[in-house]
Design an enzyme around this catalytic site. Structure first.
Site, PDB file in Angstrom:
ATOM      1  N   TYR A  54       0.849  -1.206   0.000  1.00  0.00           N
ATOM      2  CA  TYR A  54       0.000   0.000   0.000  1.00  0.00           C
ATOM      3  C   TYR A  54       0.881   1.252   0.000  1.00  0.00           C
ATOM      4  O   TYR A  54       0.636   2.224  -0.700  1.00  0.00           O
ATOM      5  CB  TYR A  54      -0.934   0.008   1.223  1.00  0.00           C
ATOM      6  CG  TYR A  54      -1.552   1.362   1.460  1.00  0.00           C
ATOM      7  CD1 TYR A  54      -2.549   1.839   0.615  1.00  0.00           C
ATOM      8  CD2 TYR A  54      -1.102   2.185   2.488  1.00  0.00           C
ATOM      9  CE1 TYR A  54      -3.096   3.101   0.797  1.00  0.00           C
ATOM     10  CE2 TYR A  54      -1.639   3.450   2.678  1.00  0.00           C
ATOM     11  CZ  TYR A  54      -2.634   3.897   1.837  1.00  0.00           C
ATOM     12  OH  TYR A  54      -3.152   5.151   2.012  1.00  0.00           O
ATOM     13  N   SER A 136      -3.923  14.182   6.190  1.00  0.00           N
ATOM     14  CA  SER A 136      -4.844  13.805   5.110  1.00  0.00           C
ATOM     15  C   SER A 136      -6.294  13.743   5.583  1.00  0.00           C
ATOM     16  O   SER A 136      -6.564  13.362   6.723  1.00  0.00           O
ATOM     17  CB  SER A 136      -4.425  12.436   4.569  1.00  0.00           C
ATOM     18  OG  SER A 136      -5.436  11.901   3.757  1.00  0.00           O
ATOM     19  N   GLN A 158      -4.946  18.487   4.366  1.00  0.00           N
ATOM     20  CA  GLN A 158      -5.223  18.127   2.965  1.00  0.00           C
ATOM     21  C   GLN A 158      -6.681  17.736   2.834  1.00  0.00           C
ATOM     22  O   GLN A 158      -7.181  16.893   3.572  1.00  0.00           O
ATOM     23  CB  GLN A 158      -4.328  16.970   2.530  1.00  0.00           C
ATOM     24  CG  GLN A 158      -4.607  16.478   1.105  1.00  0.00           C
ATOM     25  CD  GLN A 158      -5.579  15.304   1.079  1.00  0.00           C
ATOM     26  OE1 GLN A 158      -5.529  14.439   1.944  1.00  0.00           O
ATOM     27  NE2 GLN A 158      -6.487  15.284   0.112  1.00  0.00           N
ATOM     28  N   TYR A 160     -10.020  16.364   0.588  1.00  0.00           N
ATOM     29  CA  TYR A 160     -10.743  15.821  -0.558  1.00  0.00           C
ATOM     30  C   TYR A 160     -12.135  16.427  -0.446  1.00  0.00           C
ATOM     31  O   TYR A 160     -12.768  16.321   0.617  1.00  0.00           O
ATOM     32  CB  TYR A 160     -10.830  14.294  -0.490  1.00  0.00           C
ATOM     33  CG  TYR A 160      -9.554  13.578  -0.856  1.00  0.00           C
ATOM     34  CD1 TYR A 160      -8.961  13.767  -2.098  1.00  0.00           C
ATOM     35  CD2 TYR A 160      -8.949  12.675   0.032  1.00  0.00           C
ATOM     36  CE1 TYR A 160      -7.788  13.096  -2.451  1.00  0.00           C
ATOM     37  CE2 TYR A 160      -7.779  11.998  -0.308  1.00  0.00           C
ATOM     38  CZ  TYR A 160      -7.206  12.210  -1.563  1.00  0.00           C
ATOM     39  OH  TYR A 160      -6.066  11.552  -1.906  1.00  0.00           O
ATOM     40  N   THR A 186      -6.691  18.365  -2.775  1.00  0.00           N
ATOM     41  CA  THR A 186      -6.172  17.430  -3.780  1.00  0.00           C
ATOM     42  C   THR A 186      -7.212  17.242  -4.878  1.00  0.00           C
ATOM     43  O   THR A 186      -8.367  16.929  -4.599  1.00  0.00           O
ATOM     44  CB  THR A 186      -5.839  16.080  -3.117  1.00  0.00           C
ATOM     45  OG1 THR A 186      -4.843  16.319  -2.125  1.00  0.00           O
ATOM     46  CG2 THR A 186      -5.310  15.075  -4.128  1.00  0.00           C
ATOM     47  N   ARG A 195      -4.898   0.499  -8.339  1.00  0.00           N
ATOM     48  CA  ARG A 195      -3.626   0.110  -7.710  1.00  0.00           C
ATOM     49  C   ARG A 195      -3.578  -1.416  -7.669  1.00  0.00           C
ATOM     50  O   ARG A 195      -4.181  -2.054  -6.807  1.00  0.00           O
ATOM     51  CB  ARG A 195      -3.526   0.768  -6.339  1.00  0.00           C
ATOM     52  CG  ARG A 195      -3.573   2.311  -6.484  1.00  0.00           C
ATOM     53  CD  ARG A 195      -3.738   2.978  -5.164  1.00  0.00           C
ATOM     54  NE  ARG A 195      -2.635   2.681  -4.300  1.00  0.00           N
ATOM     55  CZ  ARG A 195      -1.617   3.479  -4.036  1.00  0.00           C
ATOM     56  NH1 ARG A 195      -1.559   4.663  -4.600  1.00  0.00           N
ATOM     57  NH2 ARG A 195      -0.662   3.101  -3.225  1.00  0.00           N
ATOM     58  N   LYS A 276      -3.389  20.724  -4.941  1.00  0.00           N
ATOM     59  CA  LYS A 276      -2.402  19.652  -5.120  1.00  0.00           C
ATOM     60  C   LYS A 276      -2.823  18.721  -6.262  1.00  0.00           C
ATOM     61  O   LYS A 276      -3.975  18.277  -6.308  1.00  0.00           O
ATOM     62  CB  LYS A 276      -2.286  18.843  -3.825  1.00  0.00           C
ATOM     63  CG  LYS A 276      -1.392  17.619  -3.913  1.00  0.00           C
ATOM     64  CD  LYS A 276      -1.272  16.980  -2.535  1.00  0.00           C
ATOM     65  CE  LYS A 276      -0.315  15.819  -2.491  1.00  0.00           C
ATOM     66  NZ  LYS A 276      -0.917  14.548  -2.875  1.00  0.00           N
ATOM     67  N   HIS A 300       0.893  12.665  -7.509  1.00  0.00           N
ATOM     68  CA  HIS A 300       0.392  11.744  -6.478  1.00  0.00           C
ATOM     69  C   HIS A 300       1.310  10.524  -6.360  1.00  0.00           C
ATOM     70  O   HIS A 300       0.864   9.420  -6.045  1.00  0.00           O
ATOM     71  CB  HIS A 300      -1.042  11.301  -6.827  1.00  0.00           C
ATOM     72  CG  HIS A 300      -1.924  11.105  -5.629  1.00  0.00           C
ATOM     73  ND1 HIS A 300      -2.960  11.932  -5.308  1.00  0.00           N
ATOM     74  CD2 HIS A 300      -1.923  10.142  -4.667  1.00  0.00           C
ATOM     75  CE1 HIS A 300      -3.566  11.514  -4.220  1.00  0.00           C
ATOM     76  NE2 HIS A 300      -2.951  10.427  -3.797  1.00  0.00           N
TER      77      HIS A 300
HETATM   78  C1  LIG Z   1       0.918   5.680   1.427  1.00  0.00           C
HETATM   79  C2  LIG Z   1       0.528   6.939   0.731  1.00  0.00           C
HETATM   80  C3  LIG Z   1      -0.683   7.543   1.018  1.00  0.00           C
HETATM   81  C4  LIG Z   1      -1.049   8.722   0.395  1.00  0.00           C
HETATM   82  N1  LIG Z   1      -2.217   9.339   0.738  1.00  0.00           N
HETATM   83  C5  LIG Z   1      -2.536  10.544   0.207  1.00  0.00           C
HETATM   84  C6  LIG Z   1      -3.688  11.245   0.649  1.00  0.00           C
HETATM   85  O1  LIG Z   1      -4.436  10.799   1.510  1.00  0.00           O
HETATM   86  N2  LIG Z   1      -3.948  12.445   0.076  1.00  0.00           N
HETATM   87  C7  LIG Z   1      -3.149  13.000  -0.889  1.00  0.00           C
HETATM   88  O2  LIG Z   1      -3.418  14.094  -1.360  1.00  0.00           O
HETATM   89  N3  LIG Z   1      -2.025  12.359  -1.299  1.00  0.00           N
HETATM   90  C8  LIG Z   1      -1.699  11.146  -0.778  1.00  0.00           C
HETATM   91  N4  LIG Z   1      -0.555  10.496  -1.176  1.00  0.00           N
HETATM   92  C9  LIG Z   1       0.327  11.128  -2.165  1.00  0.00           C
HETATM   93  C10 LIG Z   1       1.392  11.952  -1.476  1.00  0.00           C
HETATM   94  O3  LIG Z   1       0.823  13.004  -0.749  1.00  0.00           O
HETATM   95  C11 LIG Z   1       2.395  12.538  -2.494  1.00  0.00           C
HETATM   96  O4  LIG Z   1       1.708  13.264  -3.472  1.00  0.00           O
HETATM   97  C12 LIG Z   1       3.217  11.460  -3.145  1.00  0.00           C
HETATM   98  O5  LIG Z   1       3.873  10.700  -2.150  1.00  0.00           O
HETATM   99  C13 LIG Z   1       4.245  11.975  -4.144  1.00  0.00           C
HETATM  100  O6  LIG Z   1       4.937  13.090  -3.722  1.00  0.00           O
HETATM  101  P1  LIG Z   1       4.885  14.465  -4.576  1.00  0.00           P
HETATM  102  O7  LIG Z   1       3.456  14.870  -4.653  1.00  0.00           O
HETATM  103  O8  LIG Z   1       5.729  15.419  -3.820  1.00  0.00           O
HETATM  104  O9  LIG Z   1       5.454  14.177  -5.939  1.00  0.00           O
HETATM  105  C14 LIG Z   1      -0.175   9.313  -0.575  1.00  0.00           C
HETATM  106  C15 LIG Z   1       1.034   8.699  -0.857  1.00  0.00           C
HETATM  107  C16 LIG Z   1       1.394   7.523  -0.223  1.00  0.00           C
HETATM  108  C17 LIG Z   1       2.722   6.911  -0.558  1.00  0.00           C
END
Ligand SMILES: Cc1cc2nc3c(=O)[nH]c(=O)nc-3n(C[C@H](O)[C@H](O)[C@H](O)COP(=O)(O)O)c2cc1C
Length: 311
Positions: A54, A136, A158, A160, A186, A195, A276, A300
């Site tokens: 995950y 989040s 953050q 939704y 986001t 996924r 975002k 993301h």
């Molecule tokens: C385990 C995991 C959970 C995530 N959950 C969320 C989330 O709840 N909300 C969100 O906007 N992004 C989520 N993301 C995306 C991250 O916030 C982030 O965008 C991503 O790790 C990539 O980094 P960057 O956006 O700086 O490129 C998640 C990423 C991972 C690895």
């Protein structure tokens, strides 16, 4: 002939210095982590495979995340030497506050699934290092509990945007009352990503665990112990939304979201607002025209859909 001497204990002693044994198992592990890759290897050992997947996985064939990693590898710095670097200062100003390093800890859902300290632990690390932390919407710690646990943190939230805007307004009121002053909305997860690792493992909402996933989980008793002796893993801030986790998840992501919703959010949220998931200049210009304070240039982590460019 080479000069030889009898071995001298004083010289051997210099070489034979061992690390003192660290009693705390967490500190012991961390002391062996020299790179992010080391932490990843440790996570793979200490958590069930499905939980690791995950955190580590992304959407579809994971092409975007592979491109992101490659893009970082391809970065080259021009080496300008013979500059005094005895006192480097990576601090910067972001939204009126000085932060010690130009890094924001991104929001992650389900964080307590990896470790029961979850969001609070990450936020504490951010506060200790004077950088922002983003909680989040689908976090496993409530807006209020996080703010209480890390009152001195530069805590962001953050969002939704839920299908029912009145539920989002209710959540935003709590965010505001709890003292968060930066909101990051986001916009690249209007539908959940495909996924594949999670589908294979059955770590879906609701779970449809495969027998292999269950057997692998059984091999991690300390993870189970943590899960069974701490509050349940749930969308902590969304309990008022009503329904089981699948029903809540269905309310949280709105496939009908448009720029008009960003204009609406700009009216109801009084502080700094970031969007975002923006990746084109045109989209960035549009949200700035709507009065947003910035964009999160993000794909993301390749988690929403694949084939997006590295930021
Ligand atoms: C385990 C995991 C959970 C995530 N959950 C969320 C989330 O709840 N909300 C969100 O906007 N992004 C989520 N993301 C995306 C991250 O916030 C982030 O965008 C991503 O790790 C990539 O980094 P960057 O956006 O700086 O490129 C998640 C990423 C991972 C690895």
């Amino acid at each position: 002939m080479e000069d030889r001497q009898l071995p001298k204990w004083s010289e051997i002693r210099e070489l034979l210095q061992f690390r003192s044994f660290e009693m705390d198992p967490v500190q012991r592990r961390l002391a062996r982590a020299f790179t992010i890759a080391d932490l990843r290897t440790m996570a793979r050992k200490t958590t069930p495979k499905a939980v690791f997947n995950y955190t580590d996985g992304a959407a579809e064939e994971e092409i975007t995340i592979a491109r992101c990693r490659q893009a970082y590898r391809d970065v080259e710095f021009s080496p300008a030497v013979l500059r005094d670097v005895s006192d480097p200062d990576p601090s910067t100003k972001l939204f009126g506050r000085t932060i010690d390093f130009p890094l924001v800890l991104a929001p992650t859902g389900y964080t307590r699934m990896m470790h029961n300290d979850g969001e609070k632990a990450v936020a504490r690390v951010a506060a200790r290092n004077n950088i922002p932390y983003t909680l989040s919407t689908v976090g496993t710690t409530t807006v209020e509990d996080l703010a209480k646990a890390v009152p001195d943190g530069n805590n962001w939230f953050q969002l939704y945007i839920a299908k029912d805007r009145s539920k989002t307004e209710g959540l935003l009121e709590r965010v505001l009352t709890s003292g968060y002053d930066v909101l990051m909305v986001t916009v690249d997860t209007q539908v959940g990503g495909a996924r594949v690792r999670e589908l294979r493992d059955g770590l879906t909402i609701p779970p449809t665990l495969s027998p292999q996933t269950f057997a692998d989980m059984a091999l991690h008793p300390s993870w189970w112990f943590d899960k069974l002796t701490t509050p349940p893993i749930e969308f902590a801030s969304l309990k008022g939304f009503g329904g089981n986790s699948a029903e809540v998840a269905d309310q949280v992501f709105d496939p009908a979201l448009t720029f008009e919703d960003i204009a609406w959010l700009r009216k109801v949220w009084p502080h700094k607002l970031l969007v975002k998931g923006i990746q084109t200049v045109k989209d960035a210009e549009r949200v700035v025209e709507l009065g947003c304070d910035g964009v999160g240039l993000s794909n993301h982590g390749g988690g929403s859909w694949t084939g997006r460019p590295p930021s």
